[in-house]
Design a protein around this motif. Sequence first.
Motif, PDB file in Angstrom:
ATOM      1  N   PRO A 127       0.828  -1.206   0.000  1.00 47.29           N
ATOM      2  CA  PRO A 127       0.000   0.000   0.000  1.00 47.29           C
ATOM      3  C   PRO A 127       0.867   1.262   0.000  1.00 47.29           C
ATOM      4  O   PRO A 127       1.925   1.299   0.644  1.00 47.29           O
ATOM      5  N   TRP A 140      -1.380  -1.786   5.567  1.00 39.43           N
ATOM      6  CA  TRP A 140      -2.781  -1.991   5.216  1.00 39.43           C
ATOM      7  C   TRP A 140      -3.696  -1.350   6.261  1.00 39.43           C
ATOM      8  O   TRP A 140      -4.708  -0.730   5.925  1.00 39.43           O
ATOM      9  N   LEU A 532      -3.591   0.633  -3.518  1.00 42.25           N
ATOM     10  CA  LEU A 532      -3.696  -0.585  -2.725  1.00 42.25           C
ATOM     11  C   LEU A 532      -3.464  -1.791  -3.631  1.00 42.25           C
ATOM     12  O   LEU A 532      -4.143  -1.937  -4.653  1.00 42.25           O
TER      13      LEU A 532
END
Length: 987
Positions: A127, A140, A532
């Motif tokens: 991410p 995350w 992401l």
Amino acid sequence: MLRKKTNGVTRRPTRTSILSDVTRTSVDRRAFLRGSGLAIGGLAAISATGGTVAPANAQTAAKAAVETVKSVCTHCSVGCTVIAEVQDGVWIGQEPGWDSPFNLGGHCAKGAAVREHAHGERRLKYPMKKEGGEWKRISWDQAIDEIGDGMMSIREESGPDSVYWLGSAKYNNEQAYLFRKFAAYWGTNNVDHQARICHSTTVSGVANTWGYGAMTNSYNDIHNSKAIFLIGSNPAEAHPVSLVHLLKAKEQNNAPLIVCDPRFTRTAAHADEYVRFRPGTDVALVWGILWHIFENGWEDKEFIRTRVWGMDQIRDEVARWTPEEVERVTGTPGSQLRRVARTMVNNRPGTVIWCMGGTQHTNGNNNTRAYCILQLALGNMGTSGGGTNIFRGHDNVQGATDLGVLSHTLPGYYGLSEGAWAHWARVWEEDPEWLSARFASMTDSEGKESSLQYVTGIPVSRWIDGVLEDPDNMDNPDKLRAMVLWGHAPNSQTRGKEMKTAMEQLDMLVVIDPYPTVSAVLHDRTDGVYLLPACTQFETRGSVTASNRSLQWRDRVVEPLFESLPDEVIMAKFARKFGYADRLFRNIEMEDDETPVVESLTREFNKGMWTVGYTGQSPERIKLHMANQHTFDRTTLQAVGGPADGDYYGMPWPCWGTPEMKHPGTPNLYDMSKPVAEGGLTFRARFGVERDGDNLLADGVYSVGSEIQDGYPEFTYQMLRDLGWHTDLTEEERRAIARAASLDGFKEVGEAGMSPFPSDYDDRVSSVNWKTDLSGGIQRVAIAHGCAPFGNAKARAVVWTFPDPVPVHREPLYTPRRDLVADYPTYEDRKFYRLPTMYASIQKNDFSQEYPIILTSGRLVEYEGGGDESRSNSWLAELQQDMFVEINPRDANNLGVRDGAQVWVEGAEGARVKVMAMVTERVGAGVAFMPFHFGGHFEGKDLRDKYPSGADPYVLGESTNTAQTYGYDSVTQMQETKATLCKISAA
């Protein structure tokens, strides 16, 4: 050159051909090498090119066994099987699936390189967020918290419809279903995916003609075609493996191949008849063919009488399209279209194939309906070798469409009515009032308040207008403030310059994808962007639906790489953050708090997808077919013996009833030559029983074994009662029907108490139908009596609910033919899908003097979609390194442009791209073509330094859609990419 038939009999080849052999049987690679004498030569070739062959030894062989895992290619919709070779959890090699009836041991360049897609170095690895103009790695947990907090703040201030959830055709079916359910629980219909901009006009046009908006037959059934008519379709590049099936028909049946396309494509190179026509004139071209058919009485009169409504109105419109008028509008000689008509008439059954060349137009729904009407006139529907074979683009765009990742419907095409929401609330066992409360309301000009739960959302083709348009002009409470691009390439959409502006005006931009995509670099934002990393489909498992409606199962090849996560896990993380995970997953088994059991998702949509028959394909049945591919016939797709004996491969929907009914699937839609229980079908009774006093039901024809030997409406409990068939229902089925009628928990006192059902049960459940009965009992009983649950009707050639009930030609908004605008004007401006949409206000302006060249776009064999995955694949990137524009030699010479030179292509709205000129006669004079797979350059500027380090694709280039202009279909808001205007100049 045209091939002349010497007689009506197909000539027997003097030698058995490779194509004939490969579609009859399967052979593994090593056996093929032995049989062809290539084994020794293959080793010599490795040596000659500097490769190495290391001898195996007992120590290395024993170290770790090589496991083979069966999956499905993640590119186009053919559904090719990939056999992955895995050792110690590492994907070390791959082979095509030789047992697969779809790819028969073949792969295209993209399919052969999918291992690199999963293992690629250019993946998004963890991410990231953009902060102060720099990409920063985050966890995350941080990503979900920051994004979630931002979205909930926007929801509080501007309502749930200010967040747009853009889904993906790359989801498997289970992820697609969960995503649509997730959006419903968030409280918005502002959800969509790629189907909107590729085949939405197919789905609407075809479904409104005969019931279902999908490919009617299959790639394999084309083996039975006596003629093949392609329009706006280039399978040699877009669906390369499918060409095996087309060429088999051409070879074994001597089937003429007719290709209608403004551009001489690689598919056209195989054609017996190539028809060039002006982009945007499909309806005129098809009516020109039908003119000859009607003029000579070549139509199938009995088929039309018994199975088609409204053909007389079509005749009236077609009568206007004389050969002279057709040539004036399309540029195609009438004599050639007469030859095409005779070829189709003399070689029945023939199939019609189309792709985005026909769909991506402001009148795309007219095009797709015209193609259907041609087949109805010829009597080519509901028969093997006939049908409309619509080749879908992405690997699961069919499934994602079926599962409802769309702004105008819930899963299964149920729509957004109160009844549709009530149905899915029953499936989800959700409180309908809680669900309704999740949605915002709007007050109209008369002060009437209405819930947006029942209103179509903004389509993906128009999301940029959801940001840029004045809210007072929209039926959306506020502007879009957060955009989630989940498995979507933004460079596949038109008006790229305005998209850049829209991205910069958002509060938040979230990209969820295995790759950063152009979304990471198109804008000039310095913060508020999150990347992401989603897994590829090789790092999860689930079902996917091929273009022919067959479901296949992907097993997980490897565990998620880097810090990527499967899409269903990311959805669960967000649902937990938003506080509705317990509700969302209440009936879904979980491996842990954030990992739903994929098979449990399959079973949940099996419980609710009665409309299109996604109910009979349990995970166990799909996996059984994948494990026994070798037992299925290569042409009929029916299993011959084995554990799936009698089933059609992948149980193409509709696969009626529950899995326990073991319906085999429906290989060819609307084929009445088989009993419904064995895969036969009628046209769907979707449009009522009469229109203006005319009967809309089939006239004296019915499927084999039907106890109703005439047309009939769709089945309800009342209809079963009228026929005396309601007594065939089991007690459990009757209870489920009662629940569908909100009669749950009843019990009478006294004599009637001997039965669990109240005395007025029949009256109170009379309206429950085959789509809302969760037991499948109504479907089971109808099929037991030989009937199709959805009725037996006529196809309708006239769609009275559309802006053009009879398909008509309308000039493109940006047309070079100002002389035709008065005769064939576009629509008046109007508002639909929450947004004002311009037509006449654009077309009234003459852009053709400054922008004299028609600009169209399409695919290349080397790349797919927006190209981020395939241009990040070193094997594919090597094959095509430059973005280009095809220019006819006459235009190039007039412009002073040489082959290979850099040129500017400027669209009629002022945006421009800098690309390489390819001077070629593939395009006609006055037409230019660009592929749509490139991105990473913008109006001459290289954006490579804006990607996260190490995640930039190997090949970058301008996006054709930067220069593509405004224009949207009158029914679906499909974007116009095939007929706009441009000017070209030396760079």
